[in-house]
Design an enzyme around this catalytic site. Sequence first.
Site, PDB file in Angstrom:
ATOM      1  N   ARG A   1     -27.711 -23.344  66.173  1.00 43.81           N
ATOM      2  CA  ARG A   1     -27.700 -24.356  67.247  1.00 43.81           C
ATOM      3  C   ARG A   1     -28.950 -25.217  67.263  1.00 43.81           C
ATOM      4  NH1 ARG A   1     -25.538 -20.112  70.604  1.00 43.81           N
ATOM      5  NH2 ARG A   1     -27.637 -19.457  71.145  1.00 43.81           N
TER       6      ARG A   1
ATOM      7  N   CYS B   1     -41.233  -6.145  80.395  1.00 45.40           N
ATOM      8  CA  CYS B   1     -42.262  -6.883  81.150  1.00 45.40           C
ATOM      9  C   CYS B   1     -42.723  -6.141  82.414  1.00 45.40           C
ATOM     10  CB  CYS B   1     -41.744  -8.268  81.515  1.00 45.40           C
ATOM     11  SG  CYS B   1     -39.976  -8.324  81.891  1.00 45.40           S
TER      12      CYS B   1
ATOM     13  N   LYS C   1     -35.375   1.583  82.161  1.00 49.03           N
ATOM     14  CA  LYS C   1     -36.386   1.204  81.168  1.00 49.03           C
ATOM     15  C   LYS C   1     -37.781   1.521  81.706  1.00 49.03           C
ATOM     16  CE  LYS C   1     -34.044  -2.913  80.211  1.00 49.03           C
ATOM     17  NZ  LYS C   1     -34.017  -4.361  79.957  1.00 49.03           N
TER      18      LYS C   1
ATOM     19  N   HIS D   1     -43.511 -11.779  87.725  1.00 48.96           N
ATOM     20  CA  HIS D   1     -42.877 -10.642  88.392  1.00 48.96           C
ATOM     21  C   HIS D   1     -43.887  -9.991  89.340  1.00 48.96           C
ATOM     22  CE1 HIS D   1     -39.592 -11.246  85.797  1.00 48.96           C
ATOM     23  NE2 HIS D   1     -39.667 -10.186  85.013  1.00 48.96           N
TER      24      HIS D   1
HETATM   25  O1  25A Z   1     -30.901  -8.463  74.954  1.00 50.36           O
HETATM   26  P1  25A Z   1     -32.365  -8.437  75.309  1.00 50.36           P
HETATM   27  O2  25A Z   1     -33.175  -7.668  74.335  1.00 50.36           O
HETATM   28  O3  25A Z   1     -32.637  -7.979  76.704  1.00 50.36           O
HETATM   29  O4  25A Z   1     -32.848  -9.988  75.231  1.00 50.36           O
HETATM   30  C1  25A Z   1     -32.057 -11.015  75.761  1.00 50.36           C
HETATM   31  C2  25A Z   1     -32.768 -12.331  75.847  1.00 50.36           C
HETATM   32  O5  25A Z   1     -33.831 -12.189  76.764  1.00 50.36           O
HETATM   33  C3  25A Z   1     -34.870 -13.061  76.413  1.00 50.36           C
HETATM   34  C4  25A Z   1     -34.581 -13.739  75.120  1.00 50.36           C
HETATM   35  O6  25A Z   1     -34.046 -15.049  75.430  1.00 50.36           O
HETATM   36  C5  25A Z   1     -33.426 -12.872  74.599  1.00 50.36           C
HETATM   37  O7  25A Z   1     -32.531 -13.689  73.890  1.00 50.36           O
HETATM   38  N1  25A Z   1     -36.011 -12.180  76.427  1.00 50.36           N
HETATM   39  C6  25A Z   1     -36.329 -11.161  75.637  1.00 50.36           C
HETATM   40  N2  25A Z   1     -37.414 -10.540  76.060  1.00 50.36           N
HETATM   41  C7  25A Z   1     -37.793 -11.177  77.184  1.00 50.36           C
HETATM   42  C8  25A Z   1     -38.855 -11.003  78.116  1.00 50.36           C
HETATM   43  N3  25A Z   1     -39.754 -10.032  77.999  1.00 50.36           N
HETATM   44  C9  25A Z   1     -36.895 -12.223  77.409  1.00 50.36           C
HETATM   45  N4  25A Z   1     -37.017 -13.047  78.434  1.00 50.36           N
HETATM   46  C10 25A Z   1     -38.043 -12.855  79.278  1.00 50.36           C
HETATM   47  N5  25A Z   1     -38.938 -11.866  79.140  1.00 50.36           N
HETATM   48  P2  25A Z   1     -34.778 -16.440  75.206  1.00 50.36           P
HETATM   49  O8  25A Z   1     -33.977 -17.453  75.916  1.00 50.36           O
HETATM   50  O9  25A Z   1     -36.210 -16.361  75.435  1.00 50.36           O
HETATM   51  O10 25A Z   1     -34.657 -16.721  73.654  1.00 50.36           O
HETATM   52  C11 25A Z   1     -33.506 -16.728  72.973  1.00 50.36           C
HETATM   53  C12 25A Z   1     -33.951 -17.129  71.528  1.00 50.36           C
HETATM   54  O11 25A Z   1     -33.136 -16.412  70.621  1.00 50.36           O
HETATM   55  C13 25A Z   1     -32.537 -17.368  69.722  1.00 50.36           C
HETATM   56  N6  25A Z   1     -31.273 -16.876  69.248  1.00 50.36           N
HETATM   57  C14 25A Z   1     -30.152 -16.643  69.938  1.00 50.36           C
HETATM   58  N7  25A Z   1     -29.158 -16.240  69.125  1.00 50.36           N
HETATM   59  C15 25A Z   1     -29.650 -16.253  67.879  1.00 50.36           C
HETATM   60  C16 25A Z   1     -31.011 -16.641  67.941  1.00 50.36           C
HETATM   61  N8  25A Z   1     -31.771 -16.752  66.869  1.00 50.36           N
HETATM   62  C17 25A Z   1     -31.214 -16.462  65.665  1.00 50.36           C
HETATM   63  N9  25A Z   1     -29.935 -16.074  65.521  1.00 50.36           N
HETATM   64  C18 25A Z   1     -29.127 -15.960  66.602  1.00 50.36           C
HETATM   65  N10 25A Z   1     -27.844 -15.595  66.443  1.00 50.36           N
HETATM   66  C19 25A Z   1     -32.396 -18.593  70.556  1.00 50.36           C
HETATM   67  O12 25A Z   1     -32.295 -19.731  69.751  1.00 50.36           O
HETATM   68  C20 25A Z   1     -33.683 -18.604  71.324  1.00 50.36           C
HETATM   69  O13 25A Z   1     -34.738 -19.098  70.544  1.00 50.36           O
HETATM   70  P3  25A Z   1     -31.079 -20.769  70.047  1.00 50.36           P
HETATM   71  O14 25A Z   1     -31.187 -21.793  68.946  1.00 50.36           O
HETATM   72  O15 25A Z   1     -29.800 -20.042  70.147  1.00 50.36           O
HETATM   73  O16 25A Z   1     -31.354 -21.398  71.433  1.00 50.36           O
HETATM   74  C21 25A Z   1     -32.090 -22.611  71.559  1.00 50.36           C
HETATM   75  C22 25A Z   1     -31.723 -23.197  72.901  1.00 50.36           C
HETATM   76  O17 25A Z   1     -30.281 -23.369  72.966  1.00 50.36           O
HETATM   77  C23 25A Z   1     -29.801 -23.191  74.293  1.00 50.36           C
HETATM   78  N11 25A Z   1     -28.685 -22.239  74.260  1.00 50.36           N
HETATM   79  C24 25A Z   1     -28.746 -20.927  74.462  1.00 50.36           C
HETATM   80  N12 25A Z   1     -27.545 -20.363  74.390  1.00 50.36           N
HETATM   81  C25 25A Z   1     -26.672 -21.370  74.118  1.00 50.36           C
HETATM   82  C26 25A Z   1     -27.405 -22.575  74.026  1.00 50.36           C
HETATM   83  N13 25A Z   1     -26.833 -23.736  73.759  1.00 50.36           N
HETATM   84  C27 25A Z   1     -25.507 -23.751  73.566  1.00 50.36           C
HETATM   85  N14 25A Z   1     -24.733 -22.647  73.630  1.00 50.36           N
HETATM   86  C28 25A Z   1     -25.277 -21.449  73.921  1.00 50.36           C
HETATM   87  N15 25A Z   1     -24.488 -20.349  73.983  1.00 50.36           N
HETATM   88  C29 25A Z   1     -30.962 -22.733  75.103  1.00 50.36           C
HETATM   89  O18 25A Z   1     -31.426 -23.786  75.924  1.00 50.36           O
HETATM   90  C30 25A Z   1     -32.011 -22.303  74.076  1.00 50.36           C
HETATM   91  O19 25A Z   1     -33.327 -22.515  74.545  1.00 50.36           O
HETATM   92  O1  L14 Z   2     -36.038  -5.468  78.538  1.00 56.73           O
HETATM   93  O2  L14 Z   2     -36.743 -10.310  84.057  1.00 56.73           O
HETATM   94  O3  L14 Z   2     -37.382  -7.045  77.929  1.00 56.73           O
HETATM   95  O4  L14 Z   2     -34.720 -10.349  83.256  1.00 56.73           O
HETATM   96  C1  L14 Z   2     -36.339  -8.992  79.492  1.00 56.73           C
HETATM   97  C2  L14 Z   2     -35.910  -9.869  80.659  1.00 56.73           C
HETATM   98  C3  L14 Z   2     -36.037  -7.011  80.945  1.00 56.73           C
HETATM   99  C4  L14 Z   2     -35.646  -7.912  82.093  1.00 56.73           C
HETATM  100  C5  L14 Z   2     -36.434  -6.643  78.609  1.00 56.73           C
HETATM  101  C6  L14 Z   2     -35.906 -10.024  83.182  1.00 56.73           C
HETATM  102  C7  L14 Z   2     -35.780  -7.591  79.596  1.00 56.73           C
HETATM  103  C8  L14 Z   2     -36.313  -9.237  81.968  1.00 56.73           C
END
Ligand code: 25A
Ligand code: L14
Length: 358
Positions: free
Chosen positions: A42, A133, A236, A264
């Site tokens: 994307r 976090c 967690k 947070h």
């Molecule tokens: O499952 P978990 O482990 O809990 O993590 C879930 C999500 O939480 C965020 C992080 O999201 C993660 O995806 N995260 C993790 N730890 C965090 C923390 N401690 C946390 N958030 C807060 N605190 P994120 O939004 O920060 O980043 C997502 C990134 O992942 C890329 N990505 C997604 N799918 C991918 C991928 N990269 C490689 N291969 C894949 N298959 C994603 O890139 C982003 O960099 P992107 O190109 O998909 O997204 C760019 C922009 O596009 C928009 N977008 C998002 N979803 C869609 C979309 N546009 C169209 N359709 C969609 N479905 C968004 O605006 C995004 O910024």
């Molecule tokens: O496990 O505030 O890292 O939604 C990241 C996003 C925990 C929750 C993780 C949020 C998540 C967090």
Amino acid sequence: MKKDGYNVAVVGATGAVGNMMIKVLERRSFPVKQICMLASGRSVGRKLQFKGKDYPVLELNESSFEGIDIGLFSAGGSISARFAPIAANEGCIVIDNTAHFRMDTDVPLVVPEVNPEQIGKYTVKNIIANPNCSTIQMLVVLKPLHDAAEIKRIVVSTYQSVSGTGKDALEEMLNQSREMANSIQWNKEEGLDKLWSGLMPFRQIETKVYPHRIAFECLPQIDIFMPNDYTKEEMKMVWETGKILDPNIRVTATTVRVPTFSGHSESVNIETKEKLSAQEAKDILRKAPGVKVLDDPSKSEYPLTALAAGEDYTLVGRIREDESIDKGLNLWVVSDNILKGAALNAVQIAEILVERYI
Ligand code: 25A
Ligand code: L14
């Protein structure tokens, strides 16, 4: 440390956390030789800046990690599950921000102010996990108190900001807030009944990101529900505290999403083995690494999300003795969830890795 620096890949570079990782690497002058911005298809065609230069976003694939020394992952658990082992096999050391590997006994789970010595165990799988976090900010503050007085039990309630869920959630909160504020025309000269009835149409509205409206509401659900009726976010905090700080500490958590933008907040109650006065706790915390004490009730001074935004330190205040038990304390802890809660903690781990190990 290598003289000419390290090749670093950021996986999820276009996301909230990945973007912050790039900024933190730049601000802290991490020894980067080459940087590689990876995301999903994307985002191909977009460019991201690092040290004043534009870099194209590349689609993550199985050959993305050739020649890469360090991979900072934040693209969700399923992406890490699939690609972290591929990177690790190529000799790339993965620092993973998702929950996927955190409880793997072969993967160190690290908060640099708490258990930096664990980083050396990265060699088993070439993967290091970055904690949740809410856990990170709580443990940065509790570690020095545990060293001084041995914590027996923690009761924590969180007030977590919407930025933790990402950009779509922030947009949802803003749109709902705008719509409600514009539609409910009420002032204090009018009866309250008019306000309550103005709120009625918003009791159940359609939502995309959260299961209920987030504007002007508190949602006692973060992540999915587990068989014991706790949420995964709550568990967690329990599991990760045991792995990082001490498995003997009993932990119970309630995690709540509140309509704040970023940062947070946590109400933390601890019961200790040794007596620790509020004054002693303040003195210990004033010297603690990564911690800033903001605690002057006479001036209404205490941690706020607005003060934590963009701040590397975890803020603590409202430090007082729990008068319902012999040896207990209450604290209010606030930190920037994207920074210390995610990107900064990951880069700090990378800094120790290059200083001591590679
Ligand atoms: O499952 P978990 O482990 O809990 O993590 C879930 C999500 O939480 C965020 C992080 O999201 C993660 O995806 N995260 C993790 N730890 C965090 C923390 N401690 C946390 N958030 C807060 N605190 P994120 O939004 O920060 O980043 C997502 C990134 O992942 C890329 N990505 C997604 N799918 C991918 C991928 N990269 C490689 N291969 C894949 N298959 C994603 O890139 C982003 O960099 P992107 O190109 O998909 O997204 C760019 C922009 O596009 C928009 N977008 C998002 N979803 C869609 C979309 N546009 C169209 N359709 C969609 N479905 C968004 O605006 C995004 O910024
Ligand atoms: O496990 O505030 O890292 O939604 C990241 C996003 C925990 C929750 C993780 C949020 C998540 C967090």
